[in-house]
Scaffold this motif. Structure first.
Motif, short mmCIF file in Angstrom:
data_model
loop_
_atom_site.label_atom_id
_atom_site.label_comp_id
_atom_site.label_asym_id
_atom_site.label_seq_id
_atom_site.Cartn_x
_atom_site.Cartn_y
_atom_site.Cartn_z
N PHE A 47 -10.00 -21.99 -45.48
CA PHE A 47 -9.11 -21.01 -45.13
C PHE A 47 -7.48 -21.60 -46.12
N ARG A 48 -6.68 -20.70 -46.39
CA ARG A 48 -5.20 -21.39 -46.15
C ARG A 48 -4.22 -20.83 -45.53
N SER B 142 -11.24 -26.30 -46.65
CA SER B 142 -12.67 -25.71 -46.54
C SER B 142 -12.85 -26.10 -45.24
N LYS B 143 -14.29 -25.30 -44.65
CA LYS B 143 -14.52 -25.33 -43.27
C LYS B 143 -14.83 -26.17 -43.07
N GLN C 158 -4.58 -17.41 -43.91
CA GLN C 158 -5.75 -16.54 -45.44
C GLN C 158 -6.82 -17.03 -45.35
N THR C 159 -7.47 -15.65 -45.32
CA THR C 159 -9.39 -16.93 -45.70
C THR C 159 -10.14 -17.03 -47.03
N VAL C 160 -10.16 -17.41 -47.08
CA VAL C 160 -10.80 -17.69 -48.68
C VAL C 160 -12.68 -17.34 -48.58
N ASP D 93 -3.39 -11.47 -38.20
CA ASP D 93 -4.73 -10.84 -37.48
C ASP D 93 -5.33 -11.07 -38.74
N GLY D 94 -6.83 -11.01 -38.90
CA GLY D 94 -7.24 -10.97 -40.05
C GLY D 94 -7.08 -10.04 -40.98
N ALA D 95 -6.64 -9.49 -41.31
CA ALA D 95 -6.08 -7.15 -41.78
C ALA D 95 -4.67 -7.90 -42.60
N ARG D 96 -4.25 -8.61 -41.70
CA ARG D 96 -3.05 -9.00 -42.29
C ARG D 96 -2.70 -10.24 -43.24
#
Length: 516
Positions: free
Chosen positions: A94-95, A46-47, A87-89, A79-82
């Motif tokens: 994040f994971r 978690s953040k 991985q952003t939840v 990067d944030g796209a790939r």
């Protein structure tokens, strides 16, 4: 443990990310974030957990978190796209999604842990000076949080026995953003100095803390305060106070850690520090042990100036305290080893100190004074250098110079291992000034200090006798004879060859009256 994923190897204990065996440079917070994500790759982080792990719960913005995540991704070619690695939840955390392989520590074999030997220390001790943490400071005063540590770094850089981490590296850790693990692993420092600077009414207060990076033990702490209009004086006090404290506490701790290992396994620096620890006990057995340590240090590194200076110091003690029956040989060795130390490092204050003291043994105090002045010029915070300068001034009979140098030495190092000498020199000077009551008081303080040898007892005996404190002289005389059965007045005047003829006559008469 360590982890591998893709082309990367992450070592949390070494605080390093490598790709194909080559270290990837990362900011400490970025690396700490990556370690936390990989360690918990089996779940979402978690953040709030990120804030706790990286910023230790201090309030930070979402933009700061996003900035650190972006830096981690850039280091991993993600990067944030790939999102192949991280991985952003959305809205939650994040994971770490890349496949992770865990490597167990080498000490765990066949399912049973083994006992690791004591950690050996190698090379010159190192220290990182962190920016101070400002508390409640106005922006115009917050500059001192970096200005004072910068002055400390400059002052410590003069010391020949201590490696100081450069400002550019240590100042990456600001305002308590990084914990001790992060700092020590990133900077490879054996010691860390941290501080807090805060407003106190119309003044400032600075709290200092010296920490052993391995054990996390606080070795020394202090607090100094000043009015705002006395900031320059406070800055100089902090630097002087700190340098003197480090001269005592770090060598002691280095010796304590080194002694956990076999003497023959120690390197030159470790042997040197163990030698220092024995040196300041001032007994025949400890002086011989110090000699062995310094000889091992020189054998390991023949150009190690401080080890040669240590050999000069042990020879000085043998001559000064008459531990060696061949005093002329000990006098020659004192000079020889000091010259060798100067040959290898003429700018080392300790080498200059031992060279100056070698001239005490040949009754050349004027020459000694020049070398000792050079030692304190090289290190203006060298407490023992000022003590030796005071001793030299006392031999010549310069009361003002003696008092000034003693006061400086005591201010710089109030718990110095040579404190018995500081008080003893003051007592000797007061006897030359015929202030016997004050001399007896200082002499008694000297004799009560750890490490005080039989010659200090003789100063106390004479001072108390001249002050008509005869009830005290009886116990002092017994203690001197117990420690040095063959002690004589000649020993006293060999150690303290003062130029004042009248005081020498009075001291000789008192020693004779006491049976010496």
């Amino acid at each position: 443990m360590a982890w591998t994923f893709g082309d990367f190897h992450l070592d949390p204990d070494g605080f390093q990310l490598a790709r194909h065996g080559v270290a990837v440079p990362l900011e400490p917070q970025v690396l700490a974030l990556l370690i936390h994500l990989v360690r918990h790759h089996d779940r979402m982080v978690s953040k709030d957990e990120v804030v706790e792990a990286v910023w230790h719960g201090r309030a930070v913005s979402d933009a700061s978190i996003s900035s650190r995540i972006r830096s981690v991704r850039q280091a991993l070619d993600d990067d944030g796209a790939r999102q192949e690695m991280i991985q952003t939840v959305h809205g939650r955390g994040f994971r770490f999604v890349a496949k992770v392989t865990t490597t167990m520590p080498a000490c765990v074999l066949h399912g049973a842990p083994t006992i690791e030997p004591p950690e050996q220390i190698f090379g010159k001790p190192s220290i990182a000076i962190l920016p101070f943490r400002p508390l409640g400071l106005e922006p115009t005063l917050a500059v001192f949080a970096e200005a004072i540590p910068h002055e400390i770094i400059e002052a410590l850089s003069r010391l020949r026995w201590l490696a100081v981490i450069a400002r550019g590296s240590s100042f990456r850790f600001r305002e308590g953003e990084a914990d001790m693990d992060m700092v020590t692993k990133a900077l490879s420092a054996r010691y860390v100095l941290a501080g807090i600077i805060e407003c106190r009414g119309t003044g400032l207060a600075v709290t200092l803390e010296l920490v052993d990076a391995k054990s996390r033990q606080v070795l020394w702490a202090d607090r100094l305060e000043s009015q705002l209009d006395e900031m320059d004086e406070l800055r100089s006090r902090i630097v002087a106070h700190l340098v003197a404290a480090l001269e005592t506490h770090i060598p002691f701790n280095e010796a304590r850690v080194a002694e956990l290992n076999k003497l023959e396994d120690l390197d030159a620096w470790a042997n040197y520090h163990v030698g220092l620890r024995h040196l300041y006990r001032f007994t025949t057995a400890d002086t011989e042990q110090a000699l062995t340590c310094f000889e091992r240090a020189v054998a390991s590194d023949p150009t190690f100036a401080r080890a040669h200076a240590g050999l000069s110091f042990t020879s000085f003690l043998s001559a000064f305290l008459r531990l060696d029956p061949d005093r002329p040989a000990a006098v020659r060795a004192t000079r020889h080893h000091a010259e060798r130390a100067m040959e290898f490092d003429a700018l080392d204050p300790f080498a200059n100190f031992t060279m100056g003291r070698s001239f005490w043994l040949t009754d050349e105090p004027e020459v000694a004074a020049e070398w000792l002045s050079r030692a304190t010029a090289l290190n203006p915070n060298y407490a023992q250098g000022f003590y030796a300068s005071a001793f030299t001034a006392m031999l010549i009979g310069d009361a003002a110079a003696t008092t000034a140098a003693l006061d400086t030495s005591l201010h710089l190092s109030p718990l110095d291992p040579l404190l018995y000498g500081v008080h003893g020199v003051r007592a000797q000077m007061l006897m030359q000034l015929e202030d016997y009551e004050a001399a007896a008081g200082w002499a008694d303080r000297a004799a009560a200090q750890p490490g005080a040898h039989y010659l200090i007892g003789m100063i106390a005996l004479v001072a108390n006798g001249l002050a008509d404190r005869h009830e005290r002289t009886g116990s002092l005389g017994q203690d001197i004879r117990r420690r040095k059965p063959d002690a004589t007045a000649a020993d006293y005047f060999t150690a303290f060859p003062t130029r004042d003829v009248k005081s020498r006559a009075r001291i000789a008469a008192e020693l004779a009256r006491q049976g010496f």
